[in-house]
Design a protein around this motif. Structure first.
Motif, PDB file in Angstrom:
ATOM      1  N   ALA A  19      25.874 -10.329 -31.251  1.00 35.85           N
ATOM      2  CA  ALA A  19      24.259 -10.180 -30.994  1.00 35.85           C
ATOM      3  C   ALA A  19      23.717  -8.787 -31.200  1.00 35.85           C
ATOM      4  O   ALA A  19      22.591  -8.658 -31.797  1.00 35.85           O
ATOM      5  CB  ALA A  19      24.062 -11.051 -29.519  1.00 35.85           C
ATOM      6  N   ALA A  20      24.559  -7.915 -30.638  1.00 36.12           N
ATOM      7  CA  ALA A  20      23.976  -6.514 -30.686  1.00 36.12           C
ATOM      8  C   ALA A  20      23.903  -6.093 -31.992  1.00 36.12           C
ATOM      9  O   ALA A  20      23.073  -5.225 -32.366  1.00 36.12           O
ATOM     10  CB  ALA A  20      25.069  -5.589 -29.609  1.00 36.12           C
ATOM     11  N   TRP A  21      25.093  -6.414 -32.955  1.00 37.17           N
ATOM     12  CA  TRP A  21      25.093  -5.943 -34.071  1.00 37.17           C
ATOM     13  C   TRP A  21      24.055  -6.338 -34.911  1.00 37.17           C
ATOM     14  O   TRP A  21      23.129  -5.788 -35.732  1.00 37.17           O
ATOM     15  CB  TRP A  21      26.413  -6.231 -34.797  1.00 37.17           C
ATOM     16  N   ILE A  22      23.725  -7.983 -34.920  1.00 40.26           N
ATOM     17  CA  ILE A  22      22.575  -8.411 -35.583  1.00 40.26           C
ATOM     18  C   ILE A  22      21.329  -8.151 -35.091  1.00 40.26           C
ATOM     19  O   ILE A  22      20.661  -7.859 -36.249  1.00 40.26           O
ATOM     20  CB  ILE A  22      22.729 -10.030 -35.489  1.00 40.26           C
ATOM     21  N   LEU A  23      20.907  -8.187 -33.893  1.00 41.23           N
ATOM     22  CA  LEU A  23      19.612  -7.856 -33.501  1.00 41.23           C
ATOM     23  C   LEU A  23      19.379  -6.301 -33.908  1.00 41.23           C
ATOM     24  O   LEU A  23      18.171  -5.990 -33.921  1.00 41.23           O
ATOM     25  CB  LEU A  23      19.616  -8.327 -32.032  1.00 41.23           C
ATOM     26  N   GLU A  24      20.330  -5.455 -33.782  1.00 43.17           N
ATOM     27  CA  GLU A  24      19.914  -4.187 -34.227  1.00 43.17           C
ATOM     28  C   GLU A  24      19.500  -4.162 -35.758  1.00 43.17           C
ATOM     29  O   GLU A  24      18.638  -3.167 -35.872  1.00 43.17           O
ATOM     30  CB  GLU A  24      21.187  -3.180 -33.929  1.00 43.17           C
ATOM     31  N   LYS A  25      20.482  -4.831 -36.476  1.00 42.24           N
ATOM     32  CA  LYS A  25      19.854  -4.762 -38.027  1.00 42.24           C
ATOM     33  C   LYS A  25      18.353  -5.352 -38.036  1.00 42.24           C
ATOM     34  O   LYS A  25      17.640  -4.946 -38.907  1.00 42.24           O
ATOM     35  CB  LYS A  25      20.765  -5.614 -38.965  1.00 42.24           C
ATOM     36  N   TRP A  26      18.025  -6.530 -37.495  1.00 38.97           N
ATOM     37  CA  TRP A  26      16.741  -7.084 -37.579  1.00 38.97           C
ATOM     38  C   TRP A  26      16.043  -6.371 -37.179  1.00 38.97           C
ATOM     39  O   TRP A  26      14.814  -6.319 -37.413  1.00 38.97           O
ATOM     40  CB  TRP A  26      17.150  -8.533 -37.175  1.00 38.97           C
ATOM     41  N   ARG A  27      16.007  -5.636 -35.985  1.00 40.45           N
ATOM     42  CA  ARG A  27      15.093  -4.685 -35.388  1.00 40.45           C
ATOM     43  C   ARG A  27      14.971  -3.272 -36.167  1.00 40.45           C
ATOM     44  O   ARG A  27      13.601  -3.094 -36.273  1.00 40.45           O
ATOM     45  CB  ARG A  27      15.499  -4.291 -33.984  1.00 40.45           C
ATOM     46  N   GLY A  28      15.861  -3.010 -36.756  1.00 33.61           N
ATOM     47  CA  GLY A  28      15.667  -1.648 -37.437  1.00 33.61           C
ATOM     48  C   GLY A  28      15.181  -1.829 -38.861  1.00 33.61           C
ATOM     49  O   GLY A  28      14.747  -1.031 -39.544  1.00 33.61           O
ATOM     50  N   TRP A  29      15.767  -2.890 -39.693  1.00 33.20           N
ATOM     51  CA  TRP A  29      15.459  -3.530 -40.925  1.00 33.20           C
ATOM     52  C   TRP A  29      14.136  -4.082 -41.021  1.00 33.20           C
ATOM     53  O   TRP A  29      13.576  -4.150 -42.267  1.00 33.20           O
ATOM     54  CB  TRP A  29      16.711  -3.884 -41.506  1.00 33.20           C
ATOM     55  N   SER A  30      13.532  -4.486 -40.275  1.00 27.42           N
ATOM     56  CA  SER A  30      12.153  -5.305 -40.254  1.00 27.42           C
ATOM     57  C   SER A  30      10.981  -4.453 -39.936  1.00 27.42           C
ATOM     58  O   SER A  30      11.059  -3.205 -39.774  1.00 27.42           O
ATOM     59  CB  SER A  30      12.276  -6.637 -39.180  1.00 27.42           C
ATOM     60  N   ASP A  31       9.938  -5.112 -40.520  1.00 27.75           N
ATOM     61  CA  ASP A  31       8.570  -4.251 -40.033  1.00 27.75           C
ATOM     62  C   ASP A  31       8.153  -4.489 -38.935  1.00 27.75           C
ATOM     63  O   ASP A  31       7.203  -4.973 -38.582  1.00 27.75           O
ATOM     64  CB  ASP A  31       7.648  -4.671 -41.096  1.00 27.75           C
ATOM     65  N   SER A  32       9.207  -4.176 -37.714  1.00 27.18           N
ATOM     66  CA  SER A  32       8.958  -4.565 -36.455  1.00 27.18           C
ATOM     67  C   SER A  32       8.412  -3.364 -35.451  1.00 27.18           C
ATOM     68  O   SER A  32       7.664  -3.756 -34.541  1.00 27.18           O
ATOM     69  CB  SER A  32      10.121  -5.160 -35.502  1.00 27.18           C
ATOM     70  N   ARG A  33       8.491  -2.351 -36.124  1.00 25.06           N
ATOM     71  CA  ARG A  33       7.908  -1.139 -35.557  1.00 25.06           C
ATOM     72  C   ARG A  33       8.640  -0.895 -34.135  1.00 25.06           C
ATOM     73  O   ARG A  33       8.277  -0.286 -32.967  1.00 25.06           O
ATOM     74  CB  ARG A  33       6.563  -0.813 -35.343  1.00 25.06           C
ATOM     75  N   GLY A  34      10.049  -1.373 -34.090  1.00 24.32           N
ATOM     76  CA  GLY A  34      10.718  -1.470 -32.976  1.00 24.32           C
ATOM     77  C   GLY A  34      10.673  -2.584 -32.061  1.00 24.32           C
ATOM     78  O   GLY A  34      11.326  -2.622 -30.935  1.00 24.32           O
ATOM     79  N   ASP A  35       9.661  -3.234 -32.018  1.00 26.67           N
ATOM     80  CA  ASP A  35       9.388  -4.527 -31.181  1.00 26.67           C
ATOM     81  C   ASP A  35       9.688  -5.657 -31.743  1.00 26.67           C
ATOM     82  O   ASP A  35       8.962  -6.543 -32.456  1.00 26.67           O
ATOM     83  CB  ASP A  35       7.824  -4.571 -30.742  1.00 26.67           C
ATOM     84  N   ILE A  36      10.873  -6.002 -31.837  1.00 26.40           N
ATOM     85  CA  ILE A  36      11.804  -7.275 -32.511  1.00 26.40           C
ATOM     86  C   ILE A  36      10.970  -8.597 -32.027  1.00 26.40           C
ATOM     87  O   ILE A  36      10.918  -9.469 -32.910  1.00 26.40           O
ATOM     88  CB  ILE A  36      13.015  -7.330 -32.379  1.00 26.40           C
ATOM     89  N   ASP A  37      10.727  -8.687 -30.723  1.00 26.56           N
ATOM     90  CA  ASP A  37       9.831  -9.891 -30.446  1.00 26.56           C
ATOM     91  C   ASP A  37       8.484 -10.045 -30.772  1.00 26.56           C
ATOM     92  O   ASP A  37       7.964 -11.277 -30.755  1.00 26.56           O
ATOM     93  CB  ASP A  37       9.713  -9.618 -28.668  1.00 26.56           C
ATOM     94  N   ALA A  38       7.901  -9.078 -31.209  1.00 26.14           N
ATOM     95  CA  ALA A  38       6.436  -9.216 -31.807  1.00 26.14           C
ATOM     96  C   ALA A  38       6.628  -9.844 -33.420  1.00 26.14           C
ATOM     97  O   ALA A  38       5.811 -10.272 -34.064  1.00 26.14           O
ATOM     98  CB  ALA A  38       5.731  -7.876 -31.828  1.00 26.14           C
ATOM     99  N   THR A  39       7.799  -9.634 -33.812  1.00 23.02           N
ATOM    100  CA  THR A  39       7.970 -10.102 -35.338  1.00 23.02           C
ATOM    101  C   THR A  39       8.822 -11.579 -35.325  1.00 23.02           C
ATOM    102  O   THR A  39       8.518 -12.362 -36.176  1.00 23.02           O
ATOM    103  CB  THR A  39       8.864  -9.161 -35.950  1.00 23.02           C
ATOM    104  N   PHE A  40       9.516 -11.578 -34.455  1.00 24.60           N
ATOM    105  CA  PHE A  40      10.401 -12.997 -34.688  1.00 24.60           C
ATOM    106  C   PHE A  40      10.455 -13.688 -33.187  1.00 24.60           C
ATOM    107  O   PHE A  40      10.711 -12.819 -32.115  1.00 24.60           O
ATOM    108  CB  PHE A  40      11.995 -12.461 -34.963  1.00 24.60           C
TER     109      PHE A  40
END
Length: 150
Positions: A19-40
């Motif tokens: 979970a830590a590995w995947i969520l870090e990638k989805w947070r860092g590689w997406s256009d989330s501006r660091g807020d993964i919950d706002a994007t997914f």
């Protein structure tokens, strides 16, 4: 290199590590501006995690990158992909090196469509599905129109 294999063993053995590995990638590689919950949504992210956990396929996803780096086919100056190609350039890839030059892609590919996207990152089908699907449909529509007799 055995590194992807080594990391894979650890991630396949630990749901928290995976979970830590995947969520870090989805947070860092997406256009989330660091807020993964706002994007997914949490449901979406948990589904992604569950798919990797249940199928134990995180290692194979990393292995491909290592294999391509060390075992990739060499391309010469005369080599080219002649298949009609479309490129969607999403604005916020995980490495901010600016926009890749179209001329670079055209050296190897038959680029017929080049679409700069206003938003989205490394996971466009999840981040900007409407932008991506419209661009894919437009590309094939243009190909179809060009192939049809006038």
């Amino acid at each position: 290199s055995t590194r992807p294999q080594t990391v894979g063993y650890g991630l396949n053995d630990s749901p928290a590590g995976l979970a830590a590995w995947i969520l870090e990638k989805w947070r860092g590689w997406s256009d989330s501006r660091g807020d993964i919950d706002a994007t997914f949504s949490r449901d979406f992210l948990l589904t992604v995690l569950t798919l990797y956990w249940a199928t134990q396929t995180i290692t194979s996803t990393m292995r491909d990158y290592a294999d391509n780096r060390w075992l990739a086919a060499e391309l010469g100056p005369a080599d080219a992909v002649t298949v009609p190609t479309a490129v969607a350039v999403f604005a916020h890839q995980f490495i901010d090196d600016g926009t890749p030059p179209r001329e670079w892609a055209e050296r190897l590919y038959n680029v017929l469509r080049w679409t700069p996207m206003p938003s989205g990152g490394h996971f466009p089908s999840a981040e900007q599905p409407d932008l991506l699907s419209r661009d894919i449909a437009a590309f094939f529509n243009d190909l179809s129109a060009a192939a049809s007799p006038q």
